[in-house]
Design a protein around this motif. Structure first.
Motif, PDB file in Angstrom:
ATOM      1  N   LEU A  45     -65.254 -46.622 105.879  1.00  0.00           N
ATOM      2  CA  LEU A  45     -64.315 -47.659 106.314  1.00  0.00           C
ATOM      3  C   LEU A  45     -64.568 -48.119 107.743  1.00  0.00           C
ATOM      4  N   ALA A  46     -64.957 -47.200 108.630  1.00  0.00           N
ATOM      5  CA  ALA A  46     -65.134 -47.564 110.038  1.00  0.00           C
ATOM      6  C   ALA A  46     -66.274 -48.553 110.244  1.00  0.00           C
ATOM      7  N   ARG A  47     -67.162 -48.694 109.252  1.00  0.00           N
ATOM      8  CA  ARG A  47     -68.247 -49.675 109.360  1.00  0.00           C
ATOM      9  C   ARG A  47     -67.763 -51.077 109.027  1.00  0.00           C
ATOM     10  N   LYS A  48     -66.632 -51.178 108.367  1.00  0.00           N
ATOM     11  CA  LYS A  48     -66.127 -52.473 107.929  1.00  0.00           C
ATOM     12  C   LYS A  48     -64.842 -52.891 108.647  1.00  0.00           C
ATOM     13  N   LEU A  49     -64.010 -51.890 108.993  1.00  0.00           N
ATOM     14  CA  LEU A  49     -62.683 -52.172 109.517  1.00  0.00           C
ATOM     15  C   LEU A  49     -62.434 -51.383 110.802  1.00  0.00           C
ATOM     16  N   ALA A  50     -61.566 -51.929 111.656  1.00  0.00           N
ATOM     17  CA  ALA A  50     -61.174 -51.214 112.873  1.00  0.00           C
ATOM     18  C   ALA A  50     -60.421 -49.944 112.476  1.00  0.00           C
ATOM     19  N   THR A  51     -60.938 -48.806 112.936  1.00  0.00           N
ATOM     20  CA  THR A  51     -60.389 -47.508 112.530  1.00  0.00           C
ATOM     21  C   THR A  51     -60.126 -46.644 113.756  1.00  0.00           C
ATOM     22  N   GLN A  52     -58.964 -46.024 113.770  1.00  0.00           N
ATOM     23  CA  GLN A  52     -58.586 -45.113 114.856  1.00  0.00           C
ATOM     24  C   GLN A  52     -58.254 -43.742 114.276  1.00  0.00           C
ATOM     25  N   PHE A  53     -58.510 -42.711 115.096  1.00  0.00           N
ATOM     26  CA  PHE A  53     -58.252 -41.342 114.671  1.00  0.00           C
ATOM     27  C   PHE A  53     -57.308 -40.670 115.670  1.00  0.00           C
ATOM     28  N   PHE A  54     -56.344 -39.942 115.149  1.00  0.00           N
ATOM     29  CA  PHE A  54     -55.384 -39.236 115.987  1.00  0.00           C
ATOM     30  C   PHE A  54     -55.348 -37.779 115.516  1.00  0.00           C
ATOM     31  N   VAL A  55     -55.862 -36.902 116.356  1.00  0.00           N
ATOM     32  CA  VAL A  55     -55.990 -35.488 116.003  1.00  0.00           C
ATOM     33  C   VAL A  55     -54.948 -34.702 116.788  1.00  0.00           C
ATOM     34  N   THR A  56     -54.106 -33.996 116.092  1.00  0.00           N
ATOM     35  CA  THR A  56     -53.094 -33.146 116.716  1.00  0.00           C
ATOM     36  C   THR A  56     -53.229 -31.721 116.179  1.00  0.00           C
ATOM     37  N   GLU A  57     -52.395 -30.834 116.701  1.00  0.00           N
ATOM     38  CA  GLU A  57     -52.415 -29.453 116.241  1.00  0.00           C
ATOM     39  C   GLU A  57     -51.980 -29.337 114.791  1.00  0.00           C
ATOM     40  N   LYS A  58     -51.159 -30.280 114.326  1.00  0.00           N
ATOM     41  CA  LYS A  58     -50.583 -30.183 112.984  1.00  0.00           C
ATOM     42  C   LYS A  58     -51.248 -31.102 111.972  1.00  0.00           C
ATOM     43  N   TYR A  59     -51.816 -32.219 112.406  1.00  0.00           N
ATOM     44  CA  TYR A  59     -52.334 -33.197 111.444  1.00  0.00           C
ATOM     45  C   TYR A  59     -53.424 -34.043 112.071  1.00  0.00           C
ATOM     46  N   VAL A  60     -54.147 -34.720 111.194  1.00  0.00           N
ATOM     47  CA  VAL A  60     -55.074 -35.779 111.581  1.00  0.00           C
ATOM     48  C   VAL A  60     -54.613 -37.055 110.895  1.00  0.00           C
ATOM     49  N   GLU A  61     -54.486 -38.119 111.654  1.00  0.00           N
ATOM     50  CA  GLU A  61     -54.167 -39.423 111.053  1.00  0.00           C
ATOM     51  C   GLU A  61     -55.365 -40.354 111.211  1.00  0.00           C
ATOM     52  N   VAL A  62     -55.737 -40.995 110.111  1.00  0.00           N
ATOM     53  CA  VAL A  62     -56.752 -42.049 110.118  1.00  0.00           C
ATOM     54  C   VAL A  62     -56.023 -43.370 109.902  1.00  0.00           C
ATOM     55  N   ALA A  63     -56.049 -44.226 110.910  1.00  0.00           N
ATOM     56  CA  ALA A  63     -55.343 -45.510 110.855  1.00  0.00           C
ATOM     57  C   ALA A  63     -56.360 -46.634 110.727  1.00  0.00           C
ATOM     58  N   VAL A  64     -56.269 -47.379 109.633  1.00  0.00           N
ATOM     59  CA  VAL A  64     -57.236 -48.436 109.325  1.00  0.00           C
ATOM     60  C   VAL A  64     -56.520 -49.782 109.336  1.00  0.00           C
ATOM     61  N   ASP A  65     -57.026 -50.716 110.131  1.00  0.00           N
ATOM     62  CA  ASP A  65     -56.443 -52.062 110.232  1.00  0.00           C
ATOM     63  C   ASP A  65     -57.167 -52.990 109.259  1.00  0.00           C
ATOM     64  N   VAL A  66     -56.542 -53.225 108.111  1.00  0.00           N
ATOM     65  CA  VAL A  66     -57.169 -54.076 107.090  1.00  0.00           C
ATOM     66  C   VAL A  66     -57.318 -55.502 107.595  1.00  0.00           C
TER      67      VAL A  66
END
Length: 396
Positions: free
Chosen positions: A294-315
């Motif tokens: 997805l990161a090759r096609k769309l703006a993608t951000q990653f948020f890494v915490t002690e409890k979770y990882v979030e991958v946020a993709v802007d379609v």
């Protein structure tokens, strides 16, 4: 007509009459009289034994009930509802009434029952926090690649680097916990939406993977898929220097790289497999089934915490993706969409691939979206698991 009287009973009757009335009884042989007298004595002895047994059982039941009442005395009537009161099972040693509770289980009122059910000293009671609820009704989504469900996806096999062969994917490594569709209230996107979601921040799972697809509107919708694990990836510790001589699984290496690497490495690893299970031919052709980084096609951000990882993709960052998503959004109520999330294996020790998570979105009504409350972040609930150890330490 009366019932016939047995001969032995008649003999006993006449024997009694002979003594009481001093009359001559009918002719009965001495052997018959001796037999009848023996039987009567045996019957009387058996009757007395039964009476004693009944009295003993009654006394035991009374003692058991009294003991049970004595144990319940410290508790209020309202607290009795937390006990399991039932008939004792055969062989339990207690008749009539039994009180079942695990040894050392905390009880209402701060009392602790020991292994024998006796009340110990009062202690502080901590009520377990209830699991947070998802606001989107579960009828709109379900997990796939689990027993009894569809297995539509294929992933890279163990020999993919040599022959390019893909194999049917097995069960996902992370369990689908739920899904939220969140209305941001306008055209703005909301990366790191997990900060405001109790279903993420207050989950009892030690570690979660959150996939946030931000779909342009108006209004902009965040389709948030939450997957959980009963263990934390860091429980494995550090990978060994020689991955070929390690007891780690291929997914362990990939997950470690994804969490501890930089964003460039995460971009190269995370991919999604789409599939329209039910829908028009045009939408099926537009979406396809090819895995995509997805990161090759769309703006993608990653948020890494002690409890979770979030991958946020802007379609909305791609006009092509925005066009396709617009079609999907317009016909969401008639579509069944499958999504598979995978970390791509690049090395032999990272193969075969496995699904990180997999789900099916079924005829989604976008009007079921909840409004975003970003006035304050939800406090994070940390659930500890085993202490981290390296692979070498675990074998020594």
């Amino acid at each position: 007509m009366g019932q016939p009287v047995p001969a032995l009973a008649l003999s006993c009757m006449f024997a009694g009459l002979e003594t009481a009335l001093c009359v001559t009884p009918p002719q009965v042989s001495p052997s018959s009289l001796r037999t009848s007298t023996f039987v009567m004595r045996e019957a009387a002895s058996h009757f007395n034994q039964q009476q004693k047994q009944r009295q003993a059982v009654t006394a035991a039941e009374a003692a058991s009930v009294a003991a049970a009442k004595a144990r319940l005395t410290p508790f209020s009537a309202g607290s009795l509802g937390s006990y399991s009161i039932h008939s004792a099972q055969p062989g339990s040693g207690v008749r009539g009434l039994g009180i079942s509770r695990l040894a050392s289980q905390r009880m209402p009122g701060g009392l602790v029952l020991g292994s024998r059910g006796s009340a110990a000293a009062p202690a502080a009671v901590q009520e377990e926090e209830p699991e947070p609820m998802f606001q989107l009704p579960s009828k709109y989504y379900e997990e796939i690649h689990t027993p009894g469900r569809d297995y539509p996806f294929k992933v890279r096999g163990a020999t993919y680097l040599d022959d390019g062969l893909k194999v049917p994917a097995g069960q996902p490594m992370f369990e689908l916990l739920g899904m939220e569709v969140v209305d941001t209230g306008g055209s703005r996107t909301c990366p790191h939406i997990s900060r405001f979601l109790p279903c993420v921040r207050r989950s009892s799972k030690p570690f979660l993977f959150v996939f946030n697809m931000m779909v342009p509107g108006p209004p902009t919708l965040c389709c948030v898929m939450v997957f959980g694990s009963d263990t934390h990836p860091d429980d494995l510790g550090q990978p060994q220097d020689d991955p070929e001589d390690s007891d780690w699984q291929p997914f362990d290496f990939l997950m470690w790289r994804f969490i501890h690497g930089d964003d460039n490495e995460r971009c190269s690893l995370f991919k999604m497999i789409p599939r329209i299970a039910e829908g028009s031919w045009l939408i099926k052709q537009s979406v396809g089934t090819t895995p995509v980084i997805l990161a090759r096609k769309l703006a993608t951000q990653f948020f890494v915490t002690e409890k979770y990882v979030e991958v946020a993709v802007d379609v909305g960052s791609s006009s092509t993706a925005q066009y396709v998503t617009g079609m999907v959004r317009g016909g969401a109520k008639s579509l069944v969409l499958d999504l598979g999330l995978v970390l791509e294996g690049h090395n032999s020790w990272e193969l075969p691939e496995v699904l990180l998570g997999a789900m099916r979105v079924r005829r989604l009504d976008l009007h079921a979206a909840s409004r975003l409350d970003d006035s304050k972040e939800v406090p994070m609930r940390i659930t500890k698991t085993a202490a981290p150890t390296s692979s070498a330490e675990s074998r020594s």
